[in-house]
Design a protein around this motif. Sequence first.
Motif, PDB file in Angstrom:
ATOM      1  N   LYS A  23       0.835  -1.197   0.000  1.00 16.60           N
ATOM      2  CA  LYS A  23       0.000   0.000   0.000  1.00 16.60           C
ATOM      3  C   LYS A  23       0.872   1.250   0.000  1.00 16.60           C
ATOM      4  N   ASN A  24       0.371   2.297  -0.650  1.00 15.13           N
ATOM      5  CA  ASN A  24       1.152   3.532  -0.788  1.00 15.13           C
ATOM      6  C   ASN A  24       0.690   4.638   0.152  1.00 15.13           C
ATOM      7  N   ASP A  25       0.183   4.276   1.321  1.00 11.61           N
ATOM      8  CA  ASP A  25      -0.253   5.285   2.275  1.00 11.61           C
ATOM      9  C   ASP A  25       0.970   5.837   3.010  1.00 11.61           C
ATOM     10  N   ILE A  26       1.304   7.080   2.716  1.00 13.34           N
ATOM     11  CA  ILE A  26       2.471   7.699   3.354  1.00 13.34           C
ATOM     12  C   ILE A  26       2.054   8.825   4.296  1.00 13.34           C
ATOM     13  N   SER A  27       0.786   8.851   4.684  1.00 14.70           N
ATOM     14  CA  SER A  27       0.245   9.965   5.457  1.00 14.70           C
ATOM     15  C   SER A  27       0.737   9.957   6.902  1.00 14.70           C
ATOM     16  N   LEU A  28       0.493  11.073   7.586  1.00 10.12           N
ATOM     17  CA  LEU A  28       0.879  11.220   8.981  1.00 10.12           C
ATOM     18  C   LEU A  28       0.052  10.320   9.887  1.00 10.12           C
ATOM     19  N   LEU A  29      -1.249  10.398   9.803  1.00  9.66           N
ATOM     20  CA  LEU A  29      -2.079   9.762  10.813  1.00  9.66           C
ATOM     21  C   LEU A  29      -2.525   8.352  10.454  1.00  9.66           C
ATOM     22  N   ASN A  30      -2.338   7.944   9.202  1.00 10.40           N
ATOM     23  CA  ASN A  30      -2.716   6.578   8.826  1.00 10.40           C
ATOM     24  C   ASN A  30      -1.574   5.766   8.223  1.00 10.40           C
ATOM     25  N   GLY A  31      -0.502   6.433   7.790  1.00  6.01           N
ATOM     26  CA  GLY A  31       0.498   5.755   6.978  1.00  6.01           C
ATOM     27  C   GLY A  31       1.922   5.834   7.495  1.00  6.01           C
ATOM     28  N   ASP A  32       2.851   5.818   6.531  1.00  5.71           N
ATOM     29  CA  ASP A  32       4.267   5.628   6.857  1.00  5.71           C
ATOM     30  C   ASP A  32       4.898   6.779   7.632  1.00  5.71           C
ATOM     31  N   MET A  33       4.433   8.004   7.451  1.00  4.46           N
ATOM     32  CA  MET A  33       5.061   9.099   8.192  1.00  4.46           C
ATOM     33  C   MET A  33       4.736   9.015   9.677  1.00  4.46           C
ATOM     34  N   GLY A  34       3.535   8.571  10.007  1.00  5.95           N
ATOM     35  CA  GLY A  34       3.219   8.337  11.413  1.00  5.95           C
ATOM     36  C   GLY A  34       4.020   7.191  11.984  1.00  5.95           C
ATOM     37  N   ILE A  35       4.234   6.155  11.180  1.00  4.28           N
ATOM     38  CA  ILE A  35       5.060   5.018  11.612  1.00  4.28           C
ATOM     39  C   ILE A  35       6.512   5.469  11.799  1.00  4.28           C
ATOM     40  N   ALA A  36       6.979   6.377  10.946  1.00  5.19           N
ATOM     41  CA  ALA A  36       8.332   6.925  11.110  1.00  5.19           C
ATOM     42  C   ALA A  36       8.468   7.629  12.458  1.00  5.19           C
ATOM     43  N   ILE A  37       7.427   8.331  12.880  1.00  3.58           N
ATOM     44  CA  ILE A  37       7.462   9.006  14.179  1.00  3.58           C
ATOM     45  C   ILE A  37       7.503   7.982  15.314  1.00  3.58           C
ATOM     46  N   PHE A  38       6.812   6.854  15.151  1.00  4.27           N
ATOM     47  CA  PHE A  38       6.918   5.768  16.135  1.00  4.27           C
ATOM     48  C   PHE A  38       8.360   5.291  16.243  1.00  4.27           C
ATOM     49  N   TYR A  39       9.024   5.091  15.110  1.00  7.17           N
ATOM     50  CA  TYR A  39      10.410   4.616  15.147  1.00  7.17           C
ATOM     51  C   TYR A  39      11.341   5.669  15.735  1.00  7.17           C
ATOM     52  N   ALA A  40      11.066   6.934  15.474  1.00  6.47           N
ATOM     53  CA  ALA A  40      11.884   7.994  16.073  1.00  6.47           C
ATOM     54  C   ALA A  40      11.752   7.972  17.598  1.00  6.47           C
ATOM     55  N   ALA A  41      10.522   7.812  18.084  1.00  8.66           N
ATOM     56  CA  ALA A  41      10.302   7.756  19.529  1.00  8.66           C
ATOM     57  C   ALA A  41      10.951   6.512  20.127  1.00  8.66           C
ATOM     58  N   LEU A  42      10.884   5.390  19.411  1.00  7.34           N
ATOM     59  CA  LEU A  42      11.510   4.158  19.889  1.00  7.34           C
ATOM     60  C   LEU A  42      13.029   4.331  19.986  1.00  7.34           C
ATOM     61  N   TYR A  43      13.596   5.024  19.024  1.00  8.97           N
ATOM     62  CA  TYR A  43      15.027   5.337  19.096  1.00  8.97           C
ATOM     63  C   TYR A  43      15.328   6.221  20.301  1.00  8.97           C
ATOM     64  N   ARG A  44      14.483   7.236  20.540  1.00 11.64           N
ATOM     65  CA  ARG A  44      14.732   8.155  21.659  1.00 11.64           C
ATOM     66  C   ARG A  44      14.719   7.406  22.994  1.00 11.64           C
ATOM     67  N   VAL A  45      13.824   6.436  23.123  1.00 12.36           N
ATOM     68  CA  VAL A  45      13.709   5.704  24.382  1.00 12.36           C
ATOM     69  C   VAL A  45      14.813   4.657  24.528  1.00 12.36           C
ATOM     70  N   THR A  46      15.140   3.932  23.449  1.00 10.03           N
ATOM     71  CA  THR A  46      16.085   2.814  23.539  1.00 10.03           C
ATOM     72  C   THR A  46      17.526   3.203  23.221  1.00 10.03           C
ATOM     73  N   LYS A  47      17.698   4.309  22.482  1.00  8.57           N
ATOM     74  CA  LYS A  47      19.010   4.757  21.986  1.00  8.57           C
ATOM     75  C   LYS A  47      19.620   3.766  20.978  1.00  8.57           C
ATOM     76  N   GLU A  48      18.821   2.907  20.396  1.00 12.52           N
ATOM     77  CA  GLU A  48      19.319   1.929  19.434  1.00 12.52           C
ATOM     78  C   GLU A  48      19.231   2.507  18.024  1.00 12.52           C
ATOM     79  N   GLN A  49      20.377   2.624  17.366  1.00  9.58           N
ATOM     80  CA  GLN A  49      20.482   3.291  16.064  1.00  9.58           C
ATOM     81  C   GLN A  49      19.608   2.625  14.995  1.00  9.58           C
ATOM     82  N   LYS A  50      19.388   1.330  15.105  1.00 11.17           N
ATOM     83  CA  LYS A  50      18.631   0.643  14.061  1.00 11.17           C
ATOM     84  C   LYS A  50      17.215   1.205  13.921  1.00 11.17           C
ATOM     85  N   TYR A  51      16.658   1.709  15.001  1.00  5.31           N
ATOM     86  CA  TYR A  51      15.314   2.259  14.922  1.00  5.31           C
ATOM     87  C   TYR A  51      15.311   3.618  14.232  1.00  5.31           C
ATOM     88  N   LEU A  52      16.335   4.408  14.473  1.00  4.31           N
ATOM     89  CA  LEU A  52      16.449   5.676  13.749  1.00  4.31           C
ATOM     90  C   LEU A  52      16.692   5.410  12.268  1.00  4.31           C
TER      91      LEU A  52
END
Length: 406
Positions: A23-52
């Motif tokens: 699927k090509n949903d790249i939106s903030l609230l339903n798609g990949d950009m919102g998922i990117a923010i999840f990974y950014a937050a996961l990196y901030r909490v874990t400090k693991e570079q793979k998530y960034l």
Amino acid sequence: MNDVLSNKIFEIERAIKARNQKKNDISLLNGDMGIAIFYAALYRVTKEQKYLNTCHELVDSSIDKVARMELNPSFVTGFTGIGWSLQYLMNNNYLESTDLLQDLDAYIYDASINKLRGKYYDFLHGGTGAAVYAMERENDEAVVFLETYLKYIDEIKEENKYGYAWEDYTFPKGKDHLHARAYTLGLSHGVPSIIMVLLRIHKLGINNELTKDLITGGLNWIKANKIENVNSISEYPNCVYDSVGTIDGPSLMRWCYGDMGIALMYWDSGNILNEGDWIQDGEDLMRRNLKRTDLIEQDFYDAGVCHGTAGVAHIFSKYHERTRNTEFKEKADFWMTQSLQAAKHEKGPAGYKFHNAAENNGVYYNRWRKMYGLLNGIAGVGLVFLSHLEPALNWDKALLIDHISS
């Protein structure tokens, strides 16, 4: 609880990694950009570079797709939300700053002005989303746009003896109200969303006399529409027809509509404008929400942020952040537990499915769906769990519920 939340967060991450990405949903609230923010937050909490790194991969892929897609300008599904996501990630040092958005500014602002001229102010789909984008941009062009936004919001308001209201032209009306005018009370689409945006503009020092007048008028109108029935499950309805009087029933516990967000709106208004009575109104409504724990009465089906238990848990955490009242922390924990228990679907990603509306030949119905995004999917549930572990995360600016200090 923290170990259980951590385990579920990593389970969510694995489910996102394993999803079908056709699927090509790249939106903030339903798609990949919102998922990117999840990974950014996961990196901030874990400090693991793979998530960034995964965050960067999602952003790069989304940018590549933008040029090949027809997108609407909305905050929830279109390029305004995508632009906000990019600027948010840059502002929080998840991405290097670039001039990537410079060419997008004019498109976003022009689209917003066209919608506001048509009195379509809606936060998620109409003209108000661009104001949230502009506040994240924080440059001279953004200030000019915010001044223009204030002009139109002032022009399209409706004044009555109670205060100011803004008509919602898109609210679905039942057959008994087909010809009525609808005015909604939700953070997603209604008057409270306008007030929350106005508070943030006021904090920036842009036309404070006008913002204070609009905020005060809007709050007074909302107060006039409190449900008089003391046995009502909520203090405010989802919608009022013809400005004041006929209501669309009581509201449920949700981020999108009703008492949960209205309590934050009162408290923030009192805090920013130094009005103690409004702070008290907010805290009284917060305390009333403590008593609402019946999942059946509140019509909860899933753990989603928009209208599920994770959204409620996060708002109780925001109550605690503002007031330091430990009762709200305890209730946030209660709703976190409910959100963990909602992972009961054997074939759902990380155990979750979401009760989502669908349409077939004009007939609307609800169905269970696998969903991965921020507003109605597992990325949003994961962000709520991450915020429980690291309250300083500020992704909820996208929902207008971040704590804006006075």
